[in-house]
Design a protein around this motif. Structure first.
Motif, PDB file in Angstrom:
ATOM      1  N   THR A   1     -32.398  -8.515  49.001  1.00  0.00           N
ATOM      2  CA  THR A   1     -31.464  -7.398  49.087  1.00  0.00           C
ATOM      3  C   THR A   1     -31.835  -6.364  48.038  1.00  0.00           C
ATOM      4  OG1 THR A   1     -29.936  -8.444  47.528  1.00  0.00           O
ATOM      5  CG2 THR A   1     -29.527  -8.816  49.878  1.00  0.00           C
ATOM      6  N   VAL A   2     -31.425  -5.150  48.267  1.00  0.00           N
ATOM      7  CA  VAL A   2     -31.436  -4.105  47.255  1.00  0.00           C
ATOM      8  C   VAL A   2     -29.973  -3.765  46.995  1.00  0.00           C
ATOM      9  CG1 VAL A   2     -32.171  -1.781  46.636  1.00  0.00           C
ATOM     10  CG2 VAL A   2     -33.645  -3.219  48.060  1.00  0.00           C
ATOM     11  N   THR A   3     -29.536  -3.955  45.767  1.00  0.00           N
ATOM     12  CA  THR A   3     -28.116  -3.818  45.453  1.00  0.00           C
ATOM     13  C   THR A   3     -27.928  -2.838  44.307  1.00  0.00           C
ATOM     14  OG1 THR A   3     -27.780  -6.124  46.094  1.00  0.00           O
ATOM     15  CG2 THR A   3     -26.015  -5.070  44.845  1.00  0.00           C
ATOM     16  N   VAL A   4     -26.969  -1.950  44.475  1.00  0.00           N
ATOM     17  CA  VAL A   4     -26.590  -1.010  43.423  1.00  0.00           C
ATOM     18  C   VAL A   4     -25.195  -1.391  42.941  1.00  0.00           C
ATOM     19  CG1 VAL A   4     -26.330   1.393  42.766  1.00  0.00           C
ATOM     20  CG2 VAL A   4     -27.874   0.785  44.635  1.00  0.00           C
TER      21      VAL A   4
ATOM     22  N   LEU B   1     -29.620   8.418  45.469  1.00  0.00           N
ATOM     23  CA  LEU B   1     -30.280   7.664  46.535  1.00  0.00           C
ATOM     24  C   LEU B   1     -31.010   8.608  47.488  1.00  0.00           C
ATOM     25  CD1 LEU B   1     -27.461   5.067  47.282  1.00  0.00           C
ATOM     26  CD2 LEU B   1     -29.618   4.637  46.095  1.00  0.00           C
ATOM     27  N   GLU B   2     -30.420   9.735  47.765  1.00  0.00           N
ATOM     28  CA  GLU B   2     -31.072  10.706  48.631  1.00  0.00           C
ATOM     29  C   GLU B   2     -32.318  11.279  47.967  1.00  0.00           C
ATOM     30  OE1 GLU B   2     -31.228  12.745  52.344  1.00  0.00           O
ATOM     31  OE2 GLU B   2     -30.095  11.003  51.626  1.00  0.00           O
ATOM     32  N   ARG B   3     -32.233  11.498  46.669  1.00  0.00           N
ATOM     33  CA  ARG B   3     -33.367  12.079  45.945  1.00  0.00           C
ATOM     34  C   ARG B   3     -34.564  11.129  45.924  1.00  0.00           C
ATOM     35  NH1 ARG B   3     -34.888  13.452  40.204  1.00  0.00           N
ATOM     36  NH2 ARG B   3     -33.254  12.091  39.389  1.00  0.00           N
TER      37      ARG B   3
ATOM     38  N   VAL C   1     -40.983   2.951  50.397  1.00  0.00           N
ATOM     39  CA  VAL C   1     -40.038   1.833  50.417  1.00  0.00           C
ATOM     40  C   VAL C   1     -38.607   2.331  50.251  1.00  0.00           C
ATOM     41  CG1 VAL C   1     -41.731   0.134  49.632  1.00  0.00           C
ATOM     42  CG2 VAL C   1     -40.318   1.318  47.941  1.00  0.00           C
ATOM     43  N   ALA C   2     -38.415   3.432  49.543  1.00  0.00           N
ATOM     44  CA  ALA C   2     -37.071   4.000  49.446  1.00  0.00           C
ATOM     45  C   ALA C   2     -36.566   4.416  50.812  1.00  0.00           C
ATOM     46  CB  ALA C   2     -37.071   5.184  48.486  1.00  0.00           C
TER      47      ALA C   2
ATOM     48  N   ALA D   1     -43.532  -5.456  45.280  1.00  0.00           N
ATOM     49  CA  ALA D   1     -43.955  -4.798  44.044  1.00  0.00           C
ATOM     50  C   ALA D   1     -43.454  -3.355  43.993  1.00  0.00           C
ATOM     51  CB  ALA D   1     -45.471  -4.840  43.919  1.00  0.00           C
ATOM     52  N   ALA D   2     -43.574  -2.643  45.090  1.00  0.00           N
ATOM     53  CA  ALA D   2     -43.108  -1.253  45.119  1.00  0.00           C
ATOM     54  C   ALA D   2     -41.601  -1.179  44.922  1.00  0.00           C
ATOM     55  CB  ALA D   2     -43.520  -0.585  46.425  1.00  0.00           C
ATOM     56  N   LEU D   3     -40.860  -2.148  45.464  1.00  0.00           N
ATOM     57  CA  LEU D   3     -39.420  -2.170  45.258  1.00  0.00           C
ATOM     58  C   LEU D   3     -39.071  -2.460  43.800  1.00  0.00           C
ATOM     59  CD1 LEU D   3     -38.159  -3.934  48.500  1.00  0.00           C
ATOM     60  CD2 LEU D   3     -37.537  -1.631  47.715  1.00  0.00           C
ATOM     61  N   ASP D   4     -39.857  -3.307  43.133  1.00  0.00           N
ATOM     62  CA  ASP D   4     -39.640  -3.544  41.701  1.00  0.00           C
ATOM     63  C   ASP D   4     -39.844  -2.266  40.896  1.00  0.00           C
ATOM     64  OD1 ASP D   4     -38.956  -6.154  42.002  1.00  0.00           O
ATOM     65  OD2 ASP D   4     -40.827  -6.991  41.222  1.00  0.00           O
ATOM     66  N   VAL D   5     -40.885  -1.516  41.230  1.00  0.00           N
ATOM     67  CA  VAL D   5     -41.131  -0.257  40.536  1.00  0.00           C
ATOM     68  C   VAL D   5     -40.013   0.735  40.840  1.00  0.00           C
ATOM     69  CG1 VAL D   5     -42.707   1.696  40.310  1.00  0.00           C
ATOM     70  CG2 VAL D   5     -43.618  -0.629  40.490  1.00  0.00           C
ATOM     71  N   LEU D   6     -39.574   0.791  42.082  1.00  0.00           N
ATOM     72  CA  LEU D   6     -38.448   1.654  42.434  1.00  0.00           C
ATOM     73  C   LEU D   6     -37.215   1.294  41.602  1.00  0.00           C
ATOM     74  CD1 LEU D   6     -37.264   2.766  45.927  1.00  0.00           C
ATOM     75  CD2 LEU D   6     -35.655   1.652  44.413  1.00  0.00           C
ATOM     76  N   ALA D   7     -36.936  -0.007  41.499  1.00  0.00           N
ATOM     77  CA  ALA D   7     -35.784  -0.439  40.701  1.00  0.00           C
ATOM     78  C   ALA D   7     -35.945  -0.029  39.242  1.00  0.00           C
ATOM     79  CB  ALA D   7     -35.610  -1.952  40.813  1.00  0.00           C
ATOM     80  N   GLY D   8     -37.167  -0.107  38.721  1.00  0.00           N
ATOM     81  CA  GLY D   8     -37.406   0.328  37.354  1.00  0.00           C
ATOM     82  C   GLY D   8     -37.141   1.801  37.161  1.00  0.00           C
TER      83      GLY D   8
END
Length: 946
Positions: free
Chosen positions: A339-342, A363-365, A432-433, A296-303
């Motif tokens: 995976t987390v993909t950019v 990504l650093e930020r 999670v970042a 869930a946290a990764l979904d919010v991060l992606a958003g």
């Protein structure tokens, strides 16, 4: 087990508030309607879920098998996907293709798909055909026919699908092969679901039969039925058709998972491919499984990073620096890993190094700085609003449930996931970042055109250096192969039951004092709404030397309006769970608003500014010009889009309809701010517009919303403008080839001019079009795909335009087959002129057309779009009730009469591909063919520069 919950009510008021700070404070209280379902398991292990909705006009049947790409045997990548095709085709009682025939003749639609974790098959049909669909699924589960003819045909079709989806698009290889192979090292998810040409070629029918016996059985399957049905009747049919299907004694083969190996060093991958107009970069990090607490946290991060125009990647790479034409971060989760993909596609003339540097900054930020409360609330709101829209239909809810079952083995997972999203904190996002965006585990990718490949660099230099795991080998089949029974011995499908009458939404209309036409149709009980503003004129109003002006004006309207900048508009709407979209088709400009009802007024205030007070700032004009030029650069390297633009020019020449709606590279460069302002002032006026409101608003509330939102729109004293002859004279037929070297496939298109949408002749020609090329029973599909395996699909369409459209046929095939496919297409243009069709064939095709029409009215957006089409084409709003009757009035004689206007001799033909591979064969049949090198194609010219 029975699970129910009350539908969303007043608690949804927490979804939005007039001011943004309250949204951030109230984000954790957002409520959504939980899924409602019942579940039982048969003695043979088959799981059955039912989701009744007596208000639905259809019923959806889905069967999910717990077998996917990760189960492909050693040396047989793509096998689950191949079997998806095979299992749709033939059974002991159903000849090849008969399943599609049953569905389409019922007025339904069907398809199937394969992922790493699953294969699913699904149909949406009128409720009286539920028993028939259940029977077909039992046939496929218990009595499929896997013979050499089916195997060879479907393997050829899958290979054409691979060419169409991977080799033809500029970034197909990047997504399917380069990113796919480098996303995992020693994982069951390492291989591409679609497979490879080589491994498909090496497969045998014995492999296919062994694969079926190994994996396809009741205990690996789940049925989900959603829509309008009686529960007791459903239970009886399920027992009747599925309970006696035995579950094999042999265990399902299990691939012994390799011990997980953490990637501890970063890796750079350089990849090259033909026809890549803009370089791309990507970054891949290990993610999590779908049921992981951090999902869930990764979904919010992606958003926060890439959902919407206020996202960080869009603002920094696309909008601000203009280094990229697109930038996205996705958190993909499957049953066992993720995976987390950019993905970043560069803008024209921009440096890979500069784009990588800018991406690294973002990504650093996200790793080192806490996200703001506003960003957090906005991302949550977008996720919730999107989920609301997906849950609008019975079929949408069925797919949410099915995906949860195959990826998390938990029917409660979708609701639990939304609750987890609502509970995510800023600290969770940063955690999670830092955990998953680990630079030591990163794979970086650079993807460029083949011409940039350095000497000595191999074509497959992109391949993952980690050894490919050795996958499971399935035991040989032991059961005798099934065969199609002789015609007199086959079991007939169950007859349809009693029809359940569908009630068309009530449509009401008023005109505001400023001349704005307001049309309202309440279409759902969910608290969401959609408003579509239709403005007369459209791309046909573009000056001859400025194609794309109407479309660019619509695009720019939301890029700054009133006292809000483009980023402020994006942030405001996304925080409200709303969105605004705009564009222009041939006859009208459209602007849409979608939002939860609770935030409709706040979103409507933004919408009013966009319509009435766009600023058209010079810097935004420049940004839009660059973005559209980038998009055109990509489209002009793809066979399908090029063929569509060229065909349109051939059919309409220099008439307004002939110009590309999206513009051309030259016209986009030339359009000025003054021209955009003048176009807006001339055409965007209330007496040249209609506002269509659908969704959960009551009519009086919707009319009040319209008055509050656009009631102040002033009406000019001058008469509303009009467009003259949009279609022009009919040009002479031509055959044109656009030579696109390196094209992975050839696009073949052909067309003849058609009637106005408002003409009575439109309806019988609609039936002609359906017989010729609609669905899997259309002649084109049957002749090109089903019989010969020359394409993944071949279809025809009848464009609905105010002053006359085209009936066009489109397909894609390997370059070597292009000339053969042209002749097959042209044969179909003549076939119905002399070949009589039966009454039953006409009735079946009419059911297919009207079934699709009924489904289009099921969603808020679909109903709004249907009413918008009626407004644009000058049709009465009662068309939603009379359309079916007009179609069903067509007779076999009417079909043949209408088909007289569809002639191969009058057809415009376009082939886009690598001409050297087919031109000689095509020229032998068409000596007058004209070849245009893609680099010399001039879409601004009515003659294409010839």
């Amino acid at each position: 087990m029975i699970r129910t919950a009350a539908l969303l009510g007043a608690s949804l008021l927490a979804l939005a508030a007039p001011a943004f700070p309250a949204l951030a404070q109230d984000a954790a209280t957002i409520a959504v309607p939980p899924l409602q379902y019942s579940h039982r398991t048969l003695a043979n292990g088959l799981n059955v879920y039912s989701m009744p909705d007596p208000s639905a006009g259809t019923v959806t049947v889905t069967v999910w098998y717990n077998v996917g790409g990760k189960d492909d045997p050693e040396g047989r990548s793509g096998f689950a996907h191949l079997f998806e095709h095979i299992l749709s085709r033939k059974t002991v009682n159903l000849p090849y293709g008969q399943i599609s025939t049953l569905v389409e003749n019922a007025g339904g639609t069907r398809n199937a798909s394969t992922g790493q974790d699953f294969t699913n098959y699904y149909e949406t049909v009128p409720p009286q055909y539920l028993e028939t669909m259940l029977w077909t699924h039992a046939e496929r589960m218990a009595r499929p026919v896997v013979d050499q003819a089916v195997f060879d045909a479907e393997r050829s079709i899958v290979q054409e699908e691979l060419r169409q989806r991977v080799y033809a698009p500029p970034y197909g290889r990047l997504q399917r092969f380069v990113i796919g192979d480098n996303s995992f090292d020693n994982s069951i998810y390492r291989r591409s679901v679609i497979g490879s040409i080589e491994e498909l070629n090496s497969a045998t029918i014995d492999d296919a039969r062994a694969f079926h016996e190994a994996y396809y059985r009741p205990a690996t399957a789940t049925i989900i039925v959603s829509g309008n049905f009686d529960q007791a009747q459903l239970d009886g049919w399920v027992d009747q058709y599925f309970a006696d299907i035995p579950n094999p004694d042999r265990p399902v083969p299990v691939f012994e998972r390799p011990a997980p190996a953490r990637r501890t060093e970063p890796r750079m991958v350089e990849a090259y491919a033909p026809n890549v107009p803009l370089p791309a970069i990507a970054a891949i990090y290990p993610g999590v499984a779908a049921n992981h607490p951090d999902a869930a946290a990764l979904d919010v991060l992606a958003g926060i990073m890439s959902r919407g125009e206020s996202s960080r990647l869009y603002q920094s790479l696309v909008y601000g620096s203009q280094l990229a034409s697109g930038a996205f971060l996705s958190a993909g989760s499957m049953e066992e890993a993720g995976t987390v993909t950019v993905n970043v596609t560069l803008a024209q003339g921009k440096s890979i190094v500069d784009a990588e540097t800018a991406l690294d900054v973002e990504l650093e930020r996200i790793r080192n700085e806490p996200v703001t409360a506003a960003e957090l609330a906005e991302a949550k709101m977008e996720i919730v609003a999107s989920e609301l829209r997906q849950r609008e239909t019975a079929s949408g809810r069925a797919f949410i449930l099915g995906q949860a079952l195959v990826s998390e083995n938990d029917p409660a997972a979708p609701d639990a996931h939304l609750a987890a999203v609502q509970a995510v904190t800023a600290a969770d996002v940063q955690r999670v970042a830092r955990t998953y965006l680990n630079e030591q585990a990163r794979v970086s990718i650079r993807y460029q055109d083949e011409s940039r490949r350095p000497a000595g660099v191999a074509e497959d230099s992109w391949k993952n250096p980690a050894p490919m795991p050795t996958f499971v080998s399935v035991p040989p089949a032991v059961l005798p192969a099934n065969e199609l029974l002789p015609e007199g011995e086959r079991m007939a499908p169950p007859a349809p039951g009693a029809a359940r009458a569908a009630v068309a939404p009530a449509v009401v209309e008023r005109t505001l004092s400023n001349g704005l036409r307001v049309i309202v149709a309440r279409s759902t009980d969910l608290p969401i709404m959609s408003a579509q503003l239709i403005i007369g004129g459209g791309a046909a109003a573009d000056p001859a030397d400025r194609p794309g002006l109407a479309s660019m004006t619509a695009d720019l309207a939301s890029a700054g309006a009133g006292d809000r900048t483009a980023p402020e508009i994006a942030r405001t709407l996304e925080a409200l769970g709303g969105n605004i979209g705009g564009g222009a088709d041939a006859d009208a400009t459209g602007l849409s608003l979608s939002a939860p009802i609770a935030s409709a007024d706040a979103a409507g205030a933004v919408f009013a500014d966009v319509v009435l007070r766009p600023t058209f700032a010079e810097d935004e004009v420049a940004r839009t010009r660059t973005r559209r030029a980038n998009a055109l650069a990509v489209n002009l390297r793809q066979p399908g889009p090029v063929a569509s633009m060229v065909l349109n020019r051939l059919a309409f020449g220099g008439a307004p309809y002939g110009s590309p709606n999206s513009g051309t590279p030259a016209s986009i460069r030339a359009i000025t701010r003054d021209e955009i302002v003048a176009f807006h002032d001339r055409w965007w006026r209330p007496d040249n517009a209609a506002l269509i409101i659908t969704g959960g608003m009551e009519p009086e509330a919707a009319f009040a919303f319209a008055e509050r939102t656009l009631g102040e729109w002033s009406r000019p004293a001058t008469a509303a403008p009009t467009v003259g002859d949009r279609a022009g004279a009919v040009p002479a037929p031509r055959v044109v080839v656009v030579d696109l070297p390196g094209a992975g496939q050839a696009a073949v298109s052909a067309a003849v001019r058609g009637p106005r949408r408002g003409d009575d002749g439109y309806y019988p020609l609609l039936v002609v079009n359906s017989i010729m090329g609609q669905g899997q029973n259309g002649h084109l599909f049957q002749e090109i795909r089903a019989k010969r395996g020359l394409s993944y699909g071949a279809y025809s369409t009848l464009a609905a335009r105010l002053d006359g459209g085209v009936l066009s046929a489109t397909t894609q095939t390997k370059n070597e087959s292009a000339a053969e496919v042209v002749e097959l297409v042209l044969h179909e243009f003549d076939r119905l002129r002399t070949e009589a069709v039966t009454e039953q064939a006409v009735t079946d095709r009419e059911a297919f057309i009207t079934g699709g029409w009924s489904r289009s009215l099921e969603t808020t957006g679909g109903l709004g779009g249907t009413l918008a089409s009626a407004v644009t084409n000058g049709l009465p709003l009662g068309e939603i009730e009379t359309y079916a009757g007009k179609v069903e009035a067509t007779t076999p004689e009417g079909v043949m009469a209408a088909a007289q206007g569809v002639s191969a001799e009058q057809a415009y033909v376009v082939v886009v591909g690598q001409a050297s591979m087919f031109i000689d064969a095509l020229r032998a049949a068409h000596p007058d063919v004209v070849v245009i090198p893609a680099a010399e194609l001039d879409l601004d010219s009515p003659t294409l520069g010839l």
